[in-house]
Write an enzyme that holds these catalytic residues in place. Structure first.
Site, PDB file in Angstrom:
ATOM      1  N   ASP A  37       0.839  -1.199   0.000  1.00  0.00           N
ATOM      2  CA  ASP A  37       0.000   0.000   0.000  1.00  0.00           C
ATOM      3  C   ASP A  37       0.875   1.251   0.000  1.00  0.00           C
ATOM      4  O   ASP A  37       1.953   1.254  -0.587  1.00  0.00           O
ATOM      5  CB  ASP A  37      -0.905  -0.049   1.241  1.00  0.00           C
ATOM      6  CG  ASP A  37      -2.261   0.585   1.010  1.00  0.00           C
ATOM      7  OD1 ASP A  37      -2.320   1.823   0.934  1.00  0.00           O
ATOM      8  OD2 ASP A  37      -3.263  -0.154   0.917  1.00  0.00           O
TER       9      ASP A  37
ATOM     10  N   HIS B  20      -3.636   6.009   3.767  1.00  0.00           N
ATOM     11  CA  HIS B  20      -4.419   4.857   3.326  1.00  0.00           C
ATOM     12  C   HIS B  20      -3.887   3.548   3.903  1.00  0.00           C
ATOM     13  O   HIS B  20      -4.645   2.730   4.472  1.00  0.00           O
ATOM     14  CB  HIS B  20      -4.409   4.809   1.793  1.00  0.00           C
ATOM     15  CG  HIS B  20      -5.297   3.773   1.202  1.00  0.00           C
ATOM     16  ND1 HIS B  20      -4.861   2.515   0.865  1.00  0.00           N
ATOM     17  CD2 HIS B  20      -6.603   3.818   0.867  1.00  0.00           C
ATOM     18  CE1 HIS B  20      -5.857   1.824   0.343  1.00  0.00           C
ATOM     19  NE2 HIS B  20      -6.939   2.598   0.340  1.00  0.00           N
TER      20      HIS B  20
ATOM     21  N   SER C 193     -11.391  -0.734  -0.298  1.00  0.00           N
ATOM     22  CA  SER C 193     -10.084  -0.765   0.375  1.00  0.00           C
ATOM     23  C   SER C 193     -10.236  -1.071   1.861  1.00  0.00           C
ATOM     24  O   SER C 193      -9.374  -1.718   2.460  1.00  0.00           O
ATOM     25  CB  SER C 193      -9.381   0.587   0.231  1.00  0.00           C
ATOM     26  OG  SER C 193      -8.756   0.709  -1.003  1.00  0.00           O
TER      27      SER C 193
ATOM     28  N   ASN D  19     -13.988   0.526  -6.667  1.00  0.00           N
ATOM     29  CA  ASN D  19     -15.045   1.478  -6.312  1.00  0.00           C
ATOM     30  C   ASN D  19     -15.716   2.063  -7.548  1.00  0.00           C
ATOM     31  O   ASN D  19     -16.077   3.232  -7.580  1.00  0.00           O
ATOM     32  CB  ASN D  19     -14.465   2.617  -5.466  1.00  0.00           C
ATOM     33  CG  ASN D  19     -13.934   2.141  -4.133  1.00  0.00           C
ATOM     34  OD1 ASN D  19     -14.326   1.086  -3.655  1.00  0.00           O
ATOM     35  ND2 ASN D  19     -13.037   2.901  -3.539  1.00  0.00           N
TER      36      ASN D  19
END
Length: 565
Positions: free
Chosen positions: A148, A178, A336, A269
């Site tokens: 990530d 994130h 996520s 998404n």
């Protein structure tokens, strides 16, 4: 020049800080401001003096405020119950102040802060995480690579190690937020503050492949998986994706899976309102990757959650509270956020069975998931909402799990101290006597007939056997032999249960192996008619077969409504 120009974007819809903190700053640094030309100018013409906040306790007969003022200080607080003040003292006067004989005690003031009590966010509750934590299923010893934006230093996270694969820093510190949020959902510590992850004792590894804007190169993602293989990870979390396929990425994923590594990825998404378009991103589309979609608090598909045949499971992904940069917490939306929930649940399965295969994990997750939407797997929810294991290590995915959990919570059946239930193990006659006595709440017989010479008074089930015998619920194999260690057969169990009820009605049964003349026929027909028992096949009851602990749990759960439970 980079060999790959495909950007990887983090799958994130929205973010709001739960408790933003200003950068730490000494209150008494030289204070400056910028003029329109960008030059620093002082706020006044005097030279700034550095101060320190102190507390002074003076000896009796001396005024602490006077002492403070004598050293160029400023009194901010005085106290009724103690001869004491608090305030600011020039740093260059501290040593002189310490030597003042009028002072009993001098103490540098210390900052305090509110430590919010630990909370388990709604997503963890929905997945039965409180029960799994209470069962000591914590992901202990399971190594998880979070590929990530990195993971930030945070008091609620323990980062074992990591690597940066981006070209502008060698630090795996998160400069976006994130990756830290994802890490918290998986493994935030079970302490007294902040949040708690699904697998709080798992080992988190930060693999930084995305920059401060949440973008990066496919080549770095592949390198991150390669690093994970070389460093023996058990699970890889990929809360990222691309709309383009890559044979090289799939090859590296397959190499990881061939070494019993599990890869979990966000589906994306890009969902539409109608949800009739396949919008799942890569690598979630690949066969060897578990693709995760998102649901909201009503168990409905999150409006942004991508749909398609590669959606395998769903997890909470709307307004998820987790750790964030700056040692803070934030709420985020996105697949996520859903993905690390599934990663955490898999860590629990890996803790229970370190050698479990990807295929077995998928089967157990599928068997335990709560089916949402259309019956069976569908393009919105996959197989459904994942659930964490709890209570026993060997019942997750078992056909009788719900029955076992129900009778365990009623304390009708218990497991062994090693947290195994042994659902396939045959039940002994002594165990059957103890269970019947327990579910009926029978008063233990302390006197009366006990004809069985093979049950000594020291036998662990002596009182239960004598009680059920005197109540007419069990009899011996012979007039003086109970054979407590012999396995209980299916028909013996049914006869025992049938003796609990009166006014039984006989129903025609489909079992070809239970003749009308069989001694247990009436009991089997009655219990079948009440819906308490079923066959091992539609036409076979296997009356002489030993009854397993799982079968017993199922029978007890079905009998529960008839007992007023």
């Amino acid at each position: 020049m980079r060999s790959f120009f495909l950007f990887i974007v983090i799958l994130l819809s929205a973010c709001s800080n739960e408790s933003q903190q200003e950068p730490a700053r000494d209150n008494f640094d030289n204070i400056t401001k910028l003029n329109t030309a960008g030059e620093q100018i002082p706020l006044d013409n005097t030279e700034a003096v550095e101060h320190r906040k102190v507390m002074i306790l003076a000896k009796s007969g001396f005024r602490p405020a006077t002492i403070m003022l004598e050293y160029g200080g400023e009194v901010e607080q005085s106290y009724e119950e103690m001869n004491m003040v608090a305030g600011l003292i020039p740093v260059d006067q501290l040593e002189n102040l310490k030597q003042d004989a009028r002072i009993m005690h001098l103490e540098i003031d210390k900052p305090v802060e509110l430590k919010p009590a630990q909370v388990l966010d709604w997503g963890g509750v929905r997945l039965q995480v409180p029960n799994s934590l209470a069962s000591n299923f914590t992901g202990s010893g399971v190594k998880i690579a979070v590929i990530d934006t990195g993971i930030a230093i945070h008091e609620d996270l323990k980062i074992v190690n990591g690597i940066s694969l981006v070209d502008y820093t060698t630090s795996f510190h998160d400069d976006n937020g994130h990756g830290t949020h994802v890490a918290g959902i998986i493994g935030a510590k079970n302490n007294a503050i902040g949040v708690v992850g699904v697998a709080p004792d798992s080992e988190l590894y930060a693999v930084k492949v995305l920059d401060q804007d949440g973008t990066g190169y496919l080549s770095d993602v592949i390198a991150g998986i390669d690093w994970s293989i070389q460093n023996g990870m058990d699970i890889i979390n990929l809360s990222l994706g691309s709309n383009q396929a890559s044979p090289l990425l799939e090859t590296m994923i397959n190499k990881a899976v061939s070494q019993n590594m599990v890869i979990v990825s966000a589906t994306g998404n890009e969902g539409t309102a109608a949800g009739d378009v396949d919008t799942v991103s890569y690598p979630a589309r690949y066969t060897n990757v578990i693709g995760v979609g998102a649901v909201d608090k009503t168990n409905k598909r999150a409006s942004f959650s991508s749909t398609g045949s590669a959606v395998e499971f769903v997890a909470p992904g709307v307004s998820i509270l987790s750790s964030y940069v700056g040692n803070s917490y934030a709420r985020m939306d996105g697949t996520s956020s859903a993905t690390p929930y599934v990663t955490g649940v898999i860590a629990l399965l890996k803790q229970i069975n370190p050698t479990i295969t990807l295929q077995a994990i998928r089967t157990e997750l599928r068997n335990e998931s709560i089916d949402l939407g259309s019956v069976g797997r569908d393009s919105w929810y996959g197989f459904g909402l994942v659930q964490a294991p709890y209570y026993f290590k060997d019942i997750y995915g078992h056909w009788a799990r719900n029955d076992i959990l129900t009778v365990y919570e009623k304390q009708w059946m218990v497991g062994l101290p090693d947290q195994y239930f042994y659902p396939s193990r045959a039940l002994t006659r002594a165990e059957g006597a103890a269970i019947i006595s327990r579910i009926l709440g029978l008063q233990q017989a302390t006197s009366g007939e006990m004809p069985f010479t093979d049950v000594s008074i020291k036998h662990w089930a002596y009182q239960d056997i004598r009680t059920v015998y005197q109540d007419g619920l069990m009899v011996g194999i012979t007039p003086n032999q109970f054979q407590p260690g012999k396995y209980l057969t299916r028909e013996q169990m049914v006869v025992m249960l049938s003796r609990i009820f009166s006014n039984q009605q006989t129903t025609r049964i489909p079992f070809t192996d239970v003749a009308l003349s069989r001694w247990s026929y009436q009991a089997i027909a009655s219990m079948y008619g009440m819906g308490i028992i079923s066959g091992v096949t539609p036409t076979s009851f296997a009356p002489a077969k030993s009854v397993t602990r799982a079968e017993m749990a199922a029978m007890l759960n079905r009998i529960s409504p008839h007992l007023g439970e």
